[in-house]
Design a protein around this motif. Structure first.
Motif, PDB file in Angstrom:
ATOM      1  N   ARG A 158       0.840  -1.198   0.000  1.00 47.33           N
ATOM      2  CA  ARG A 158       0.000   0.000   0.000  1.00 47.33           C
ATOM      3  C   ARG A 158       0.872   1.244   0.000  1.00 47.33           C
ATOM      4  N   LYS A 159       0.353   2.298  -0.589  1.00 43.54           N
ATOM      5  CA  LYS A 159       1.009   3.595  -0.482  1.00 43.54           C
ATOM      6  C   LYS A 159      -0.058   4.648  -0.260  1.00 43.54           C
ATOM      7  N   SER A 160       0.347   5.778   0.216  1.00 43.72           N
ATOM      8  CA  SER A 160      -0.579   6.850   0.553  1.00 43.72           C
ATOM      9  C   SER A 160      -1.334   7.326  -0.685  1.00 43.72           C
ATOM     10  N   SER A 161      -2.620   7.577  -0.522  1.00 42.79           N
ATOM     11  CA  SER A 161      -3.397   8.138  -1.625  1.00 42.79           C
ATOM     12  C   SER A 161      -2.937   9.559  -1.927  1.00 42.79           C
ATOM     13  N   ALA A 162      -2.273  10.204  -0.986  1.00 42.74           N
ATOM     14  CA  ALA A 162      -1.753  11.554  -1.193  1.00 42.74           C
ATOM     15  C   ALA A 162      -0.531  11.558  -2.111  1.00 42.74           C
ATOM     16  N   SER A 163       0.048  10.389  -2.355  1.00 32.39           N
ATOM     17  CA  SER A 163       1.251  10.341  -3.192  1.00 32.39           C
ATOM     18  C   SER A 163       0.927  10.529  -4.660  1.00 32.39           C
ATOM     19  N   GLY A 164      -0.301  10.311  -5.057  1.00 33.05           N
ATOM     20  CA  GLY A 164      -0.688  10.494  -6.446  1.00 33.05           C
ATOM     21  C   GLY A 164      -0.101   9.416  -7.338  1.00 33.05           C
ATOM     22  N   GLU A 165      -0.280   9.585  -8.619  1.00 33.12           N
ATOM     23  CA  GLU A 165       0.193   8.605  -9.585  1.00 33.12           C
ATOM     24  C   GLU A 165       1.329   9.132 -10.456  1.00 33.12           C
ATOM     25  N   GLY A 166       1.796  10.341 -10.202  1.00 32.85           N
ATOM     26  CA  GLY A 166       2.853  10.933 -11.014  1.00 32.85           C
ATOM     27  C   GLY A 166       4.187  10.219 -10.869  1.00 32.85           C
ATOM     28  N   GLN A 167       4.984  10.256 -11.890  1.00 36.95           N
ATOM     29  CA  GLN A 167       6.294   9.607 -11.881  1.00 36.95           C
ATOM     30  C   GLN A 167       7.307  10.347 -11.023  1.00 36.95           C
ATOM     31  N   ASP A 168       7.053  11.613 -10.718  1.00 38.17           N
ATOM     32  CA  ASP A 168       8.015  12.411  -9.961  1.00 38.17           C
ATOM     33  C   ASP A 168       7.790  12.345  -8.455  1.00 38.17           C
ATOM     34  N   GLN A 169       6.869  11.528  -8.025  1.00 36.16           N
ATOM     35  CA  GLN A 169       6.559  11.432  -6.607  1.00 36.16           C
ATOM     36  C   GLN A 169       7.581  10.560  -5.887  1.00 36.16           C
ATOM     37  N   ASP A 170       8.114  11.068  -4.781  1.00 35.98           N
ATOM     38  CA  ASP A 170       8.966  10.267  -3.906  1.00 35.98           C
ATOM     39  C   ASP A 170       8.037   9.557  -2.936  1.00 35.98           C
ATOM     40  N   CYS A 171       7.983   8.244  -3.042  1.00 40.63           N
ATOM     41  CA  CYS A 171       7.017   7.524  -2.235  1.00 40.63           C
ATOM     42  C   CYS A 171       7.553   6.154  -1.857  1.00 40.63           C
ATOM     43  N   VAL A 172       7.068   5.664  -0.740  1.00 41.86           N
ATOM     44  CA  VAL A 172       7.356   4.296  -0.330  1.00 41.86           C
ATOM     45  C   VAL A 172       6.044   3.535  -0.280  1.00 41.86           C
ATOM     46  N   GLU A 173       6.157   2.225  -0.334  1.00 38.79           N
ATOM     47  CA  GLU A 173       5.019   1.340  -0.165  1.00 38.79           C
ATOM     48  C   GLU A 173       5.272   0.513   1.085  1.00 38.79           C
ATOM     49  N   VAL A 174       4.202   0.154   1.773  1.00 37.89           N
ATOM     50  CA  VAL A 174       4.340  -0.652   2.989  1.00 37.89           C
ATOM     51  C   VAL A 174       3.427  -1.870   2.898  1.00 37.89           C
ATOM     52  N   ALA A 175       3.850  -2.928   3.559  1.00 40.51           N
ATOM     53  CA  ALA A 175       3.041  -4.139   3.669  1.00 40.51           C
ATOM     54  C   ALA A 175       3.255  -4.715   5.068  1.00 40.51           C
ATOM     55  N   ALA A 176       2.199  -5.225   5.648  1.00 44.30           N
ATOM     56  CA  ALA A 176       2.293  -5.853   6.971  1.00 44.30           C
ATOM     57  C   ALA A 176       2.364  -7.363   6.793  1.00 44.30           C
ATOM     58  N   VAL A 177       3.252  -7.977   7.543  1.00 40.45           N
ATOM     59  CA  VAL A 177       3.347  -9.436   7.570  1.00 40.45           C
ATOM     60  C   VAL A 177       3.723  -9.838   8.992  1.00 40.45           C
ATOM     61  N   ASP A 178       2.926 -10.718   9.549  1.00 39.98           N
ATOM     62  CA  ASP A 178       3.106 -11.120  10.942  1.00 39.98           C
ATOM     63  C   ASP A 178       3.163  -9.873  11.822  1.00 39.98           C
ATOM     64  N   ARG A 179       4.249  -9.711  12.547  1.00 36.83           N
ATOM     65  CA  ARG A 179       4.403  -8.545  13.441  1.00 36.83           C
ATOM     66  C   ARG A 179       5.377  -7.530  12.874  1.00 36.83           C
ATOM     67  N   SER A 180       5.591  -7.582  11.580  1.00 31.67           N
ATOM     68  CA  SER A 180       6.549  -6.680  10.944  1.00 31.67           C
ATOM     69  C   SER A 180       5.861  -5.820   9.890  1.00 31.67           C
ATOM     70  N   VAL A 181       6.499  -4.702   9.586  1.00 37.25           N
ATOM     71  CA  VAL A 181       6.073  -3.842   8.485  1.00 37.25           C
ATOM     72  C   VAL A 181       7.238  -3.786   7.507  1.00 37.25           C
ATOM     73  N   LEU A 182       6.955  -4.071   6.254  1.00 40.79           N
ATOM     74  CA  LEU A 182       7.959  -4.008   5.199  1.00 40.79           C
ATOM     75  C   LEU A 182       7.813  -2.677   4.485  1.00 40.79           C
ATOM     76  N   VAL A 183       8.935  -2.065   4.132  1.00 39.79           N
ATOM     77  CA  VAL A 183       8.931  -0.769   3.460  1.00 39.79           C
ATOM     78  C   VAL A 183       9.837  -0.875   2.240  1.00 39.79           C
ATOM     79  N   ARG A 184       9.325  -0.419   1.073  1.00 39.07           N
ATOM     80  CA  ARG A 184      10.127  -0.440  -0.156  1.00 39.07           C
ATOM     81  C   ARG A 184       9.888   0.826  -0.958  1.00 39.07           C
ATOM     82  N   ASP A 185      10.781   1.102  -1.869  1.00 46.53           N
ATOM     83  CA  ASP A 185      10.689   2.243  -2.779  1.00 46.53           C
ATOM     84  C   ASP A 185       9.664   1.920  -3.856  1.00 46.53           C
TER      85      ASP A 185
END
Length: 72
Positions: A14-41
């Motif tokens: 998931r990523k923030s709806s505030a990040s928009g869909e533009g290519q110039d947006q600096d954004c991360v995506e997150v996913a929850a698994v077990d008791r951890s949160v994963l973060v990626r570019d």
């Protein structure tokens, strides 16, 4: 640490709806698994990720809210 027994489990990235869909947006995506949160570019989803436990995730969010993580 991410439990390797979850390998192959589909993650709901998931990523923030505030990040928009533009290519110039600096954004991360997150996913929850077990008791951890994963973060990626969002621009490089196969480039790796960081794994945060619940304490680290809350500290990360607090730094964002407090403006400490703002790089501008």
């Amino acid at each position: 640490m991410l439990d390797r027994t979850n390998r192959g489990v589909a993650l709901n990235w998931r990523k923030s709806s505030a990040s928009g869909e533009g290519q110039d947006q600096d954004c991360v995506e997150v996913a929850a698994v077990d008791r951890s949160v994963l973060v990626r570019d969002s621009h490089d989803p196969s480039g790796g990720m960081i794994v945060l436990d619940s304490v680290e995730w809350r500290a990360f969010l607090r730094r964002i809210v407090d403006g400490v993580a703002d790089r501008r």
